[in-house]
Design an enzyme around this catalytic site. Structure first.
Site, PDB file in Angstrom:
ATOM      1  N   TYR A 142       0.813  -1.216   0.000  1.00 36.07           N
ATOM      2  CA  TYR A 142       0.000   0.000   0.000  1.00 36.07           C
ATOM      3  C   TYR A 142       0.845   1.265   0.000  1.00 36.07           C
ATOM      4  O   TYR A 142       0.372   2.334  -0.377  1.00 36.07           O
ATOM      5  CB  TYR A 142      -0.946   0.019   1.197  1.00 36.07           C
ATOM      6  CG  TYR A 142      -2.038  -1.027   1.151  1.00 36.07           C
ATOM      7  CD1 TYR A 142      -2.223  -1.836   0.041  1.00 36.07           C
ATOM      8  CD2 TYR A 142      -2.894  -1.200   2.226  1.00 36.07           C
ATOM      9  CE1 TYR A 142      -3.213  -2.788  -0.002  1.00 36.07           C
ATOM     10  CE2 TYR A 142      -3.902  -2.158   2.193  1.00 36.07           C
ATOM     11  CZ  TYR A 142      -4.058  -2.951   1.078  1.00 36.07           C
ATOM     12  OH  TYR A 142      -5.038  -3.900   1.041  1.00 36.07           O
ATOM     13  N   LYS A 193       3.659 -15.258   2.019  1.00 36.04           N
ATOM     14  CA  LYS A 193       3.727 -16.072   0.799  1.00 36.04           C
ATOM     15  C   LYS A 193       5.185 -16.259   0.390  1.00 36.04           C
ATOM     16  O   LYS A 193       5.633 -15.825  -0.672  1.00 36.04           O
ATOM     17  CB  LYS A 193       2.923 -15.406  -0.333  1.00 36.04           C
ATOM     18  CG  LYS A 193       1.426 -15.555  -0.204  1.00 36.04           C
ATOM     19  CD  LYS A 193       0.950 -16.975  -0.503  1.00 36.04           C
ATOM     20  CE  LYS A 193       1.076 -17.294  -1.983  1.00 36.04           C
ATOM     21  NZ  LYS A 193       0.629 -18.680  -2.276  1.00 36.04           N
ATOM     22  N   ASP A 226      -2.512 -17.929   1.746  1.00 36.12           N
ATOM     23  CA  ASP A 226      -3.682 -18.488   1.080  1.00 36.12           C
ATOM     24  C   ASP A 226      -4.197 -19.704   1.828  1.00 36.12           C
ATOM     25  O   ASP A 226      -5.421 -19.885   1.983  1.00 36.12           O
ATOM     26  CB  ASP A 226      -3.373 -18.812  -0.386  1.00 36.12           C
ATOM     27  CG  ASP A 226      -2.119 -19.644  -0.577  1.00 36.12           C
ATOM     28  OD1 ASP A 226      -1.336 -19.805   0.381  1.00 36.12           O
ATOM     29  OD2 ASP A 226      -1.906 -20.136  -1.705  1.00 36.12           O
ATOM     30  N   ASP A 250      -5.317  -7.145   5.451  1.00 34.58           N
ATOM     31  CA  ASP A 250      -6.551  -6.514   4.986  1.00 34.58           C
ATOM     32  C   ASP A 250      -7.561  -7.581   4.571  1.00 34.58           C
ATOM     33  O   ASP A 250      -8.734  -7.557   4.973  1.00 34.58           O
ATOM     34  CB  ASP A 250      -6.227  -5.594   3.812  1.00 34.58           C
ATOM     35  CG  ASP A 250      -7.336  -4.616   3.483  1.00 34.58           C
ATOM     36  OD1 ASP A 250      -8.429  -4.714   4.083  1.00 34.58           O
ATOM     37  OD2 ASP A 250      -7.119  -3.745   2.631  1.00 34.58           O
ATOM     38  N   ASP A 254     -11.039  -9.410   6.875  1.00 30.24           N
ATOM     39  CA  ASP A 254     -12.408  -9.389   6.361  1.00 30.24           C
ATOM     40  C   ASP A 254     -13.009 -10.793   6.354  1.00 30.24           C
ATOM     41  O   ASP A 254     -14.204 -10.980   6.619  1.00 30.24           O
ATOM     42  CB  ASP A 254     -12.449  -8.796   4.953  1.00 30.24           C
ATOM     43  CG  ASP A 254     -12.520  -7.272   4.960  1.00 30.24           C
ATOM     44  OD1 ASP A 254     -12.268  -6.690   6.031  1.00 30.24           O
ATOM     45  OD2 ASP A 254     -12.816  -6.677   3.914  1.00 30.24           O
TER      46      ASP A 254
END
Length: 370
Positions: A142, A193, A226, A250, A254
């Site tokens: 970001y 990752k 993941d 982020d 959620d």
């Protein structure tokens, strides 16, 4: 007690409505909770753009830097879809995080017993859920440079976002996660990752070294992000504290929000490092959900995540643990009595408005403190 200064930034959409309910709670603590909060209010997001042509004014930014805690609503909406990228509503939120150096984002996901059936997952999977996601907030993709869109010619463009992490950024966020785990069930799961991203390789190495250097009493496991997302919906109760980077945090938070039944139930705290003189941290507290322009003005918004964010302010900025526990109990008691906003109601169940939910929580504060 000395007055504490709060800056309220309602923002856009339902941010305006849910902030009204937090004001009721703040007023209760001032009148009956033995506390003294002084509040100021400013503009952020689309409302700030309309007033000042930017996502937050320099005056309100200065207030945020000087106050004891920022209470933040939500920003954005289709009204501002076509404004320049650098002054879009979300730019105000990102600037607050960056300038205040709020590197540690705490996102608890707790399943209240009364809401075990509101989740899309089976009751036995989420009943009793209590996990904490610790998201690095001021680095990563970001904020990394270069960040641009390049015209390659022949009708082709290239979008570039850069994932960047330095050792110290990973050390400090993993340190926060280990410290918090010691107050909970003493387990940290680090997610990245490393199989396809060099930043993930470094993340894994630094978290492991931080653990080795000072937190060997805490259980540490590593998991690809993941796979972590899959495990969150398969068996979330295996986790205690999850630490991860800005982008994966982020997304994963959620996912965790929906385990609890609704985004309207998930609060968050964004914390800076303690200063070297007073030990105080700059801090901002906000619900994880967005501005929900589709329901803005209808009285359907769930204010619980916003109110629970204030509970986190009591806990982390003001060390008022008993006061925070009281507010958490008031929220649970209201839910136990069957009060529901639309987002957490079962089919055919009666619902209450945003204001009615806030009033009910304040009434429970009265009852519990009597």
């Amino acid at each position: 007690m000395a007055s504490q200064n709060l800056l309220l930034l309602p923002g856009d959409g339902i941010g305006q409505e849910i902030m009204l309910e937090v004001k009721k709670v703040i007023a209760w603590y001032n009148a009956k909770g033995g506390m003294s909060f002084e509040t100021d209010e400013g503009l952020v997001g689309g409302s700030a753009y309309d007033a000042h042509g930017k996502a937050i004014s320099e005056e309100d930014m200065a207030k945020a830097m000087a106050c004891d805690a920022v209470i933040f609503g939500a920003v954005g909406g289709p009204k501002w879809d076509d404004v320049p990228y650098d002054v879009r509503p979300e730019a105000g939120l990102l600037r607050l995080r960056k300038d205040m150096e709020l590197f540690a984002n705490l996102r608890p996901a707790i399943c209240y017993p009364a809401l075990a059936d509101a989740s899309s997952l089976k009751r036995d999977v989420i009943e009793g859920l209590d996990i904490l996601i610790v998201r690095e907030l001021t680095g990563g993709v970001y904020f990394g440079e270069p960040k641009e869109i390049i015209d390659l010619g022949n009708g082709q463009k290239r979008g570039i976002d850069t994932q960047v992490y330095d050792t110290y950024e990973i050390e400090r966020i993993s340190g926060v996660a280990f410290e918090l785990a010691r107050t909970r069930r003493n387990k940290v799961t680090s997610m990245e990752k490393r199989n396809v991203m060099k930043s993930g390789v470094l993340w894994n190495e630094v978290v492991s070294q931080t653990h080795q250097n000072g937190y060997q009493d805490v259980e540490l496991e590593h998991m690809l992000a993941d796979a972590g997302g899959m495990q969150l919906v398969r068996w979330p109760k295996q986790f205690d504290v999850i630490v991860t980077d800005n982008l994966f945090g982020d997304m994963l938070s959620d996912v965790a929000a929906m385990l609890t039944g609704s985004l309207g139930m998930l609060p968050s705290a964004s914390l800076g490092a303690p200063d070297g003189v007073t030990g105080k941290r700059k801090a901002m507290y906000e619900p994880v959900h967005g501005s929900a322009p589709d329901i803005a003005g209808t009285g359907a918004a769930n204010p619980i995540a916003m109110i629970a964010s204030f509970s986190m302010a009591l806990r982390y900025s003001f060390e008022e643990v008993a006061a925070a526990d009281l507010l958490d109990k008031a929220i649970a008691a209201v839910l136990d009595k069957g009060l529901r906003t639309k987002d957490i109601a079962s089919e055919g169940q009666a619902t209450v408005s945003t204001s009615e939910m806030g009033d009910a929580i304040v009434a429970e504060l009265d009852a519990l403190s009597a």
